[in-house]
Write a protein that holds these residues in place. Structure first.
Motif, PDB file in Angstrom:
ATOM      1  N   LEU A  64     106.674 -13.058 -29.948  1.00 36.02           N
ATOM      2  CA  LEU A  64     107.994 -13.588 -30.281  1.00 36.02           C
ATOM      3  C   LEU A  64     109.069 -12.531 -30.066  1.00 36.02           C
ATOM      4  N   ARG A  67     109.854 -11.967 -26.443  1.00 37.19           N
ATOM      5  CA  ARG A  67     110.692 -13.029 -25.887  1.00 37.19           C
ATOM      6  C   ARG A  67     112.130 -12.917 -26.399  1.00 37.19           C
ATOM      7  N   ILE A 278     112.423 -23.276 -30.756  1.00 35.05           N
ATOM      8  CA  ILE A 278     111.038 -22.845 -30.570  1.00 35.05           C
ATOM      9  C   ILE A 278     110.246 -23.239 -31.806  1.00 35.05           C
ATOM     10  N   GLY A 282     105.001 -22.013 -30.407  1.00 37.69           N
ATOM     11  CA  GLY A 282     105.593 -21.343 -29.265  1.00 37.69           C
ATOM     12  C   GLY A 282     106.190 -22.257 -28.226  1.00 37.69           C
ATOM     13  N   VAL A 284     108.942 -24.467 -26.433  1.00 39.25           N
ATOM     14  CA  VAL A 284     110.400 -24.453 -26.340  1.00 39.25           C
ATOM     15  C   VAL A 284     110.869 -25.875 -26.055  1.00 39.25           C
ATOM     16  N   ASN A 300     106.254 -22.744 -22.906  1.00 42.98           N
ATOM     17  CA  ASN A 300     105.693 -22.095 -24.083  1.00 42.98           C
ATOM     18  C   ASN A 300     105.810 -20.578 -23.938  1.00 42.98           C
ATOM     19  N   ILE A 301     106.260 -19.915 -24.997  1.00 47.01           N
ATOM     20  CA  ILE A 301     106.535 -18.479 -24.920  1.00 47.01           C
ATOM     21  C   ILE A 301     105.267 -17.632 -24.816  1.00 47.01           C
ATOM     22  N   TYR A 302     104.088 -18.205 -25.076  1.00 46.75           N
ATOM     23  CA  TYR A 302     102.851 -17.444 -24.953  1.00 46.75           C
ATOM     24  C   TYR A 302     102.422 -17.283 -23.500  1.00 46.75           C
ATOM     25  N   GLN A 304     104.784 -17.962 -20.700  1.00 53.76           N
ATOM     26  CA  GLN A 304     105.913 -17.807 -19.790  1.00 53.76           C
ATOM     27  C   GLN A 304     106.984 -16.925 -20.415  1.00 53.76           C
ATOM     28  N   SER A 305     107.732 -16.239 -19.560  1.00 56.73           N
ATOM     29  CA  SER A 305     108.926 -15.550 -20.053  1.00 56.73           C
ATOM     30  C   SER A 305     109.974 -16.597 -20.377  1.00 56.73           C
ATOM     31  N   PHE A 306     110.961 -16.222 -21.199  1.00 58.18           N
ATOM     32  CA  PHE A 306     111.980 -17.218 -21.537  1.00 58.18           C
ATOM     33  C   PHE A 306     112.825 -17.574 -20.321  1.00 58.18           C
TER      34      PHE A 306
END
Length: 357
Positions: A64, A67, A278, A282, A284, A300-302, A304-306
């Motif tokens: 988290l 990100r 979010i 995770g 988005v 999903n932040i796990y 992919q980058s934001f």
């Protein structure tokens, strides 16, 4: 409490971002809501996100914060930790809040306050712009009923708030401390009492807002709730007597009027590019009202980058569909972006006399 514009919007303070959006650029969000966990210690009768299931999911702190650093560089201005669960159920929330502030982002917290111990307050108050407590009663009996918890939680909450206020003043912290209550038939007669308790504790404000039914909500207790049984004028007068230079009561009459009229001065939702959500796993989302709808899931932040998520074809397609095709009249009444949408719609659909300033 005019300076906080709680019953309005603040998008006019970000003209550069709005200008970029009007030029068709893929802007970074200004504001984000993050749910650190799906777990919750209460089962409120009015919970709008009960359909998420109160699952004991917890966002990974390191992922988290990584990100968040990315989003800060993109231009995110603020984060509110709240969501489908109680944020303070996440054991690492103090560290997450500290890390968010270090990234240059303004941070806030919405919580039921029962887990806001002195130890946690000492960690988080220096980093927070504000804390908003969800407390929907002026007595322990009504609090227990509406929040789905024990009667002991009300006194525990008030003790936490007293300690929090003392900590703020003793250390000259700038964090604004307030309570938010949803006006319901069970608590209407207790709002004056709650206001006096809040003022006596030394809080900065009490916000009283209308209930807004989430279309996916499993609870139906207040689905058709109106204001016919409330004497809002009398309530407003009583609350005004409690307000002074140190403590304000904000009765959200603008929101209540929109609730009664169910009026939207816009055909489509234009506000999604300015915010994001979010969840505790995770994911988005483009809109919290449409969580679980795959079209509004951007990534999903796990995995992919934001920036990858925000620039994805999935998000672009959804933004275009929402702005041009989705009927806003079918959306949740008094959604979080309602006032912003009114503003953006008027900007993009000006009348013939706008040059006569």
């Amino acid at each position: 409490m005019t300076q906080y514009r709680i019953d309005n919007h603040k998008l006019m303070f970000h003209p550069h971002r709005v200008s970029e959006w009007m030029d068709g650029k893929n802007i970074a969000p200004i504001y984000m809501e993050i749910s650190p966990t799906g777990a919750c210690n209460h089962r409120c009768l009015f919970c709008g996100l009960d359909f998420m299931g109160y699952k004991p999911d917890f966002l990974d702190q390191s992922i988290l914060l990584k990100r968040i650093e990315e989003i800060a560089l993109m231009g995110l201005k603020s984060i509110m930790y709240a969501g489908e669960g109680e944020p303070l159920c996440h054991n690492n929330l103090p560290q997450i809040i500290e890390g968010t502030k270090k990234s240059g982002i303004d941070v806030s917290l919405t919580t039921n306050g029962v887990l806001l111990t002195l130890e946690k307050s000492e960690r988080i108050l220096p980093s927070l712009s504000w804390i908003k407590i969800s407390c929907n009663a002026g007595t322990k009996e009504t609090h227990a009923h509406l929040h789905g918890t024990s009667k002991n939680d009300f006194s525990r909450l008030m003790g936490n708030l007293k300690a929090c206020v003392a900590l703020k003043h003793n250390n000259n912290f700038s964090c604004t401390l307030g309570i938010q209550a949803i006006l319901l038939p069970e608590n209407y007669d207790e709002m004056e009492r709650l206001a006096r308790i809040s003022a006596d504790i030394g809080l900065d404000y009490l916000v009283i807002k209308p209930y807004s039914h989430h279309p996916k909500s499993q609870t139906k207790w207040y689905k058709n709730l109106g204001f016919d049984d409330y004497n809002l004028e009398t309530l407003s007068e009583k609350l005004d007597e409690i307000s002074d230079e140190h403590f304000k009561v904000i009765l959200r009459t603008n929101a209540m009027e929109r609730q009664v009229n169910n009026k939207k001065d816009y055909d489509h939702c234009l506000g999604l590019p300015f915010w994001s959500y979010i969840d505790s796993t995770g994911n988005v989302w483009g809109c919290s009202v449409h969580m679980t709808d795959s079209g509004f899931l951007y990534g999903n932040i796990y995995s992919q980058s934001f920036n990858e998520i925000w620039s994805s074809p999935t998000r672009k397609k959804n933004i275009e569909w929402v702005a041009n095709e989705m009927d806003a009249k079918e959306c949740r009444v008094n959604c979080r972006l309602d006032a912003i949408n009114n503003y953006l719609w008027e900007l993009t659909h000006p009348n013939n006399h706008v040059n006569f300033i």
